[in-house]
Design a protein around this motif. Structure first.
Motif, PDB file in Angstrom:
ATOM      1  N   GLU A 183      -6.013   2.590 -13.439  1.00 16.47           N
ATOM      2  CA  GLU A 183      -5.867   1.699 -12.290  1.00 16.47           C
ATOM      3  C   GLU A 183      -4.415   1.625 -11.831  1.00 16.47           C
ATOM      4  O   GLU A 183      -4.129   1.692 -10.645  1.00 16.47           O
ATOM      5  N   GLU A 184      -3.507   1.475 -12.783  1.00 17.37           N
ATOM      6  CA  GLU A 184      -2.082   1.418 -12.445  1.00 17.37           C
ATOM      7  C   GLU A 184      -1.643   2.700 -11.754  1.00 17.37           C
ATOM      8  O   GLU A 184      -0.850   2.663 -10.815  1.00 17.37           O
ATOM      9  N   LEU A 216      -1.447   4.953  -4.338  1.00 18.52           N
ATOM     10  CA  LEU A 216      -1.731   4.345  -3.036  1.00 18.52           C
ATOM     11  C   LEU A 216      -0.484   3.694  -2.453  1.00 18.52           C
ATOM     12  O   LEU A 216      -0.232   3.785  -1.246  1.00 18.52           O
ATOM     13  N   THR A 217       0.304   3.048  -3.297  1.00 16.72           N
ATOM     14  CA  THR A 217       1.544   2.416  -2.844  1.00 16.72           C
ATOM     15  C   THR A 217       2.464   3.465  -2.234  1.00 16.72           C
ATOM     16  O   THR A 217       3.008   3.272  -1.140  1.00 16.72           O
ATOM     17  N   GLN A 218       2.624   4.592  -2.927  1.00 21.03           N
ATOM     18  CA  GLN A 218       3.484   5.659  -2.424  1.00 21.03           C
ATOM     19  C   GLN A 218       2.943   6.251  -1.120  1.00 21.03           C
ATOM     20  O   GLN A 218       3.711   6.566  -0.206  1.00 21.03           O
ATOM     21  N   GLU A 219       1.617   6.401  -1.032  1.00 19.11           N
ATOM     22  CA  GLU A 219       1.012   6.918   0.202  1.00 19.11           C
ATOM     23  C   GLU A 219       1.312   5.981   1.369  1.00 19.11           C
ATOM     24  O   GLU A 219       1.642   6.439   2.466  1.00 19.11           O
ATOM     25  N   LEU A 220       1.186   4.683   1.142  1.00 16.12           N
ATOM     26  CA  LEU A 220       1.466   3.725   2.217  1.00 16.12           C
ATOM     27  C   LEU A 220       2.930   3.772   2.626  1.00 16.12           C
ATOM     28  O   LEU A 220       3.247   3.789   3.821  1.00 16.12           O
ATOM     29  N   LEU A 221       3.832   3.802   1.649  1.00 19.64           N
ATOM     30  CA  LEU A 221       5.261   3.835   1.967  1.00 19.64           C
ATOM     31  C   LEU A 221       5.662   5.119   2.680  1.00 19.64           C
ATOM     32  O   LEU A 221       6.639   5.140   3.435  1.00 19.64           O
ATOM     33  N   ALA A 222       4.910   6.173   2.484  1.00 18.46           N
ATOM     34  CA  ALA A 222       5.209   7.449   3.141  1.00 18.46           C
ATOM     35  C   ALA A 222       4.765   7.462   4.602  1.00 18.46           C
ATOM     36  O   ALA A 222       5.200   8.315   5.377  1.00 18.46           O
ATOM     37  N   ARG A 223       3.938   6.509   5.002  1.00 19.44           N
ATOM     38  CA  ARG A 223       3.418   6.476   6.373  1.00 19.44           C
ATOM     39  C   ARG A 223       4.456   5.857   7.305  1.00 19.44           C
ATOM     40  O   ARG A 223       4.838   4.698   7.135  1.00 19.44           O
ATOM     41  N   ALA A 241      -2.125  -0.774   6.565  1.00 21.51           N
ATOM     42  CA  ALA A 241      -2.661  -0.418   5.252  1.00 21.51           C
ATOM     43  C   ALA A 241      -4.184  -0.428   5.265  1.00 21.51           C
ATOM     44  O   ALA A 241      -4.822   0.507   4.766  1.00 21.51           O
ATOM     45  N   ARG A 242      -4.781  -1.470   5.854  1.00 25.35           N
ATOM     46  CA  ARG A 242      -6.252  -1.545   5.910  1.00 25.35           C
ATOM     47  C   ARG A 242      -6.819  -0.346   6.657  1.00 25.35           C
ATOM     48  O   ARG A 242      -7.789   0.272   6.216  1.00 25.35           O
ATOM     49  N   HIS A 282      -3.792  -4.651  -4.275  1.00 25.08           N
ATOM     50  CA  HIS A 282      -2.584  -4.596  -5.107  1.00 25.08           C
ATOM     51  C   HIS A 282      -1.615  -3.524  -4.600  1.00 25.08           C
ATOM     52  O   HIS A 282      -0.405  -3.747  -4.573  1.00 25.08           O
ATOM     53  N   ALA A 283      -2.151  -2.390  -4.201  1.00 27.08           N
ATOM     54  CA  ALA A 283      -1.293  -1.323  -3.666  1.00 27.08           C
ATOM     55  C   ALA A 283      -0.628  -1.781  -2.370  1.00 27.08           C
ATOM     56  O   ALA A 283       0.570  -1.544  -2.164  1.00 27.08           O
ATOM     57  N   THR A 284      -1.382  -2.450  -1.516  1.00 27.25           N
ATOM     58  CA  THR A 284      -0.830  -2.954  -0.254  1.00 27.25           C
ATOM     59  C   THR A 284       0.263  -3.977  -0.532  1.00 27.25           C
ATOM     60  O   THR A 284       1.336  -3.933   0.077  1.00 27.25           O
ATOM     61  N   ARG A 285       0.016  -4.887  -1.450  1.00 24.63           N
ATOM     62  CA  ARG A 285       1.012  -5.909  -1.798  1.00 24.63           C
ATOM     63  C   ARG A 285       2.298  -5.266  -2.315  1.00 24.63           C
ATOM     64  O   ARG A 285       3.394  -5.624  -1.912  1.00 24.63           O
ATOM     65  N   GLN A 286       2.155  -4.295  -3.218  1.00 22.01           N
ATOM     66  CA  GLN A 286       3.336  -3.608  -3.750  1.00 22.01           C
ATOM     67  C   GLN A 286       4.077  -2.852  -2.644  1.00 22.01           C
ATOM     68  O   GLN A 286       5.305  -2.875  -2.591  1.00 22.01           O
TER      69      GLN A 286
END
Length: 170
Positions: free
Chosen positions: A22-23, A29-36, A52-53, A76-80
């Protein structure tokens, strides 16, 4: 973090071995979002949450190992990602106010800014210039306003200390 999976509308606790997985998924997912770029440029928490949604529900998102996992991982990924984006944004613009004259000179020399004919177009070009210099993060409104003022008044050589002095009494 507690590990859960959704089954028939209820969340059941997964074993401890799944927690590391999970971690890993949250981190990816966190890295994917930050890359966008659109995530970084959103500028507000709610804007980033919307991006993110949309991304997590899109076919662009790497769905492979995320199939059947709970939406809490996306949360959690979105929050991070939001926390990291806010910290990065602050780092990028830290000290910008002290560099207003320097930034104004750079922007005044930008051909795209110089070609803008309206105040609205100049503001867009200013924003575009700053975003390009800061890895895609939106500038704070205060920095935009101070830069627009410096560009409009021609104060690109340093602070005008004379205007801050009190008026001489007669």
């Amino acid at each position: 973090m507690a590990a859960y999976h959704e089954a028939g509308g209820t969340a059941a606790r997964l074993d401890d071995e799944s927690e590391a997985e999970e971690e890993s998924i949250i981190g990816r997912l966190t890295q994917e979002l930050l890359a966008r770029p659109e995530f970084r440029a959103a500028g507000t928490e709610s804007g980033r949450r919307r991006v993110a949604r949309a991304y997590l529900a899109s076919p662009d998102c790497d769905q492979g190992p995320f199939d059947g996992l709970p939406s809490v991982l996306g949360y959690h990924a979105t929050r991070q990602a939001i926390d990291r984006a806010m910290a990065a944004e602050q780092r990028h613009y830290a000290g910008a106010e002290q560099r207003i004259p320097e930034l104004a000179r750079q922007i005044a020399a930008d051909p795209d800014y110089r070609a803008a004919r309206t105040a609205a177009a100049r503001e867009h070009r200013l924003r575009d210039h700053l975003i390009a210099q800061t890895d895609g993060y939106q500038p704070p409104i205060r920095i935009l306003d101070l830069l627009l003022d410096a560009l409009a008044t021609g104060h690109t050589s340093g602070p005008d200390r004379g205007s801050m002095l009190p008026f001489a009494s007669d």
